[in-house]
Scaffold this active site. Structure first.
Site, short mmCIF file in Angstrom:
data_model
loop_
_atom_site.label_atom_id
_atom_site.label_comp_id
_atom_site.label_asym_id
_atom_site.label_seq_id
_atom_site.Cartn_x
_atom_site.Cartn_y
_atom_site.Cartn_z
CG HIS A 196 2.63 -4.65 0.74
ND1 HIS A 196 1.32 -4.31 0.51
CD2 HIS A 196 3.09 -5.16 -0.45
CE1 HIS A 196 0.98 -4.60 -0.73
NE2 HIS A 196 2.05 -5.10 -1.34
CG HIS A 206 4.82 -2.96 -4.45
ND1 HIS A 206 3.61 -2.39 -4.82
CD2 HIS A 206 4.53 -4.24 -4.06
CE1 HIS A 206 2.65 -3.28 -4.66
NE2 HIS A 206 3.18 -4.41 -4.20
CD GLU A 207 6.56 -7.19 -2.35
OE1 GLU A 207 6.05 -7.54 -1.27
OE2 GLU A 207 6.02 -7.38 -3.45
CD GLU A 211 -0.34 -5.91 -4.04
OE1 GLU A 211 0.62 -5.48 -4.72
OE2 GLU A 211 -0.19 -6.61 -3.02
#
Length: 449
Positions: A313, A309-310, A389
């Site tokens: 970004h 997920h990070e 997100e």
């Protein structure tokens, strides 16, 4: 003289308009918080759609924790708003400026040394803010966080940390402010361009050096040992061409049992930082009893999903977009500051009738005059953050880690006592991350892979 009366009425209207808007924002925030508190009070049973992911005991712990935090936020916010109002009504800002001038005069520096007086003013203002905020911070840490099992600090460690933070902040803030004021004074008609470029360079330098030189002053960073987790992290980074150079574990558990993970660095020098409380195998809270039913943190596949997920970004350009938006906003604010800095009525509205110090102008315009714009911008960035997100979750899902991210989000929500039910208006205004249920629905369930 009619022109004097009109001028006086104008700066008076500016002053009371600032106060009115500030209290309007506070009352709006209080109303939103009240709506959310009603949700906490009404939701005493696990909703049917949450039955598979949350037990009644965890829901009750979360409910009580969030209620305590909400009540604390109401009273601390009321104090802060009242304090700010009294400071303005009683002329606290011009008084502190005069005190700063008296201090600099004692060392032989007259009113022509405006930058020196500005630095004394800034140091006194930040000291006052730190001292008045200290009791609230102590109560939050040693009453609320302690009560709900998150605080890991002693009072001595807390106070030592607070002093260290103040000193480090002054070491950065004072020279940066001095250079900014100097640039504004010598920059001529286009000073706003040079001021913006200076703040851009400072922000990039601070982001670059923070984790290597500033953060280690407060927390212990150790390289993640060789093993399966580090190998898998490096393999995942390589698969999306993320220029990873180091992976650290930070000892966040000496302060709190809350968990986190982040990456930092520019260009070809990226580092990943994992809180020890995020890692099931490293969290000190798991060492006291291996037989405990509930363990804190995530297992290795779940940690990889969180990092997916990070890294999403980064791959999707969210970090760069946020930097660009921030710098566009900074440039606009400096431009408008250049337009407004010559308006004497702005200074008179806050008690400066004979002088117009640059630092005071920055404070008045950026903090008070721009407050409606800042509120609107904050809301827009919150909406954008939620969109980012969802996109980062989708990126992790595309990497084949939906089920691991699904379970990781549930674990992290439980570890941090996040409440899964939110009032729609409170959520829309405040949540930079989507509520848990929305994220789980978007992931498509634990068997999405």
């Amino acid at each position: 003289c009619p022109s004097v009366l009109v001028f006086g009425a104008l700066w008076s209207r500016i002053f009371y308009a600032v106060l009115l808007f500030s209290w309007t924002v506070y009352l709006w925030e209080a109303y939103l918080a009240h709506r959310q508190r009603m949700v906490y009070k009404r939701t005493r049973h696990v909703p049917a759609e949450l039955g598979a992911i949350m037990d009644t005991e965890t829901l009750e712990k979360s409910r009580l924790y969030q209620l305590d935090k909400s009540n604390f936020s109401f009273w601390s916010g009321l104090y802060s708003e009242t304090e700010g109002t009294l400071i303005l009504l009683l002329g606290g800002i011009p008084f502190l400026w005069r005190v700063s001038g008296a201090i600099t005069a004692k060392v032989g520096l007259g009113s022509e040394y405006e930058i020196s007086q500005s630095l004394v003013f800034l140091m006194l203002a930040t000291l006052f803010s730190a001292l008045t905020g200290l009791p609230w911070s102590i109560y939050n840490t040693f009453v609320i966080e302690e009560k709900h099992g998150f605080n890991q600090q002693t009072l001595g460690f807390f106070l030592k940390d607070a002093v260290k933070k103040f000193v480090v902040t002054q070491c950065i803030l004072l020279p940066v402010t001095a250079l900014l004021l100097y640039i504004i004074k010598i920059g001529g008609d286009y000073f706003f361009i040079y001021a913006w470029l200076f703040t851009l360079v400072v922000s990039l330098v601070l982001v670059t050096i923070y984790a290597d030189y500033i953060a280690p002053l407060f927390d212990k960073f150790t390289p993640l040992p060789e093993g399966e987790l580090k190998t898998e992290i490096e393999r995942m980074a390589q698969s999306i061409s993320f220029p990873l150079t180091k992976v650290y574990v930070v000892e966040g558990s000496k302060r709190s049992s809350h968990s986190n993970a982040y990456f930092y660095g520019f260009f070809k020098n990226k580092r990943i930082v994992l809180f020890d409380t995020l890692l099931e195998d490293y969290s000190p809270l798991n060492r006291s009893g291996e037989s405990e039913v509930k363990k804190q943190g995530c297992n290795n596949p779940e940690v990889l999903a969180v990092l997916g997920h990070e890294l999403g970004h980064w791959k999707l350009g969210h970090t760069v977009k946020n930097i660009v938006i921030g710098q566009m906003n900074s440039f606009l604010c400096f431009f408008l500051f250049a337009v407004l800095i010559g308006r004497k009525e702005l200074f008179m509205a806050f008690g400066f009738y004979e002088s117009q110090p640059t630092l005071i102008g920055l404070m008045i315009i950026f903090q008070f005059i721009f407050s409606p714009y800042n509120e609107l911008l904050s809301f827009c960035l919150t909406v954008l953050s939620r969109r980012f997100e969802f996109q980062a979750d989708a990126f992790a899902r595309a990497m084949g880690r939906a089920s691991e991210l699904y379970s990781a989000l549930i674990k992290l929500n439980k570890d941090n006592l996040g409440f899964p039910v939110a009032d729609w208006l409170f959520s829309m205004w405040h949540y930079s991350h989507p509520p848990l249920l929305e994220r789980l629905r978007a992931l498509g369930g634990p068997k999405q892979d």
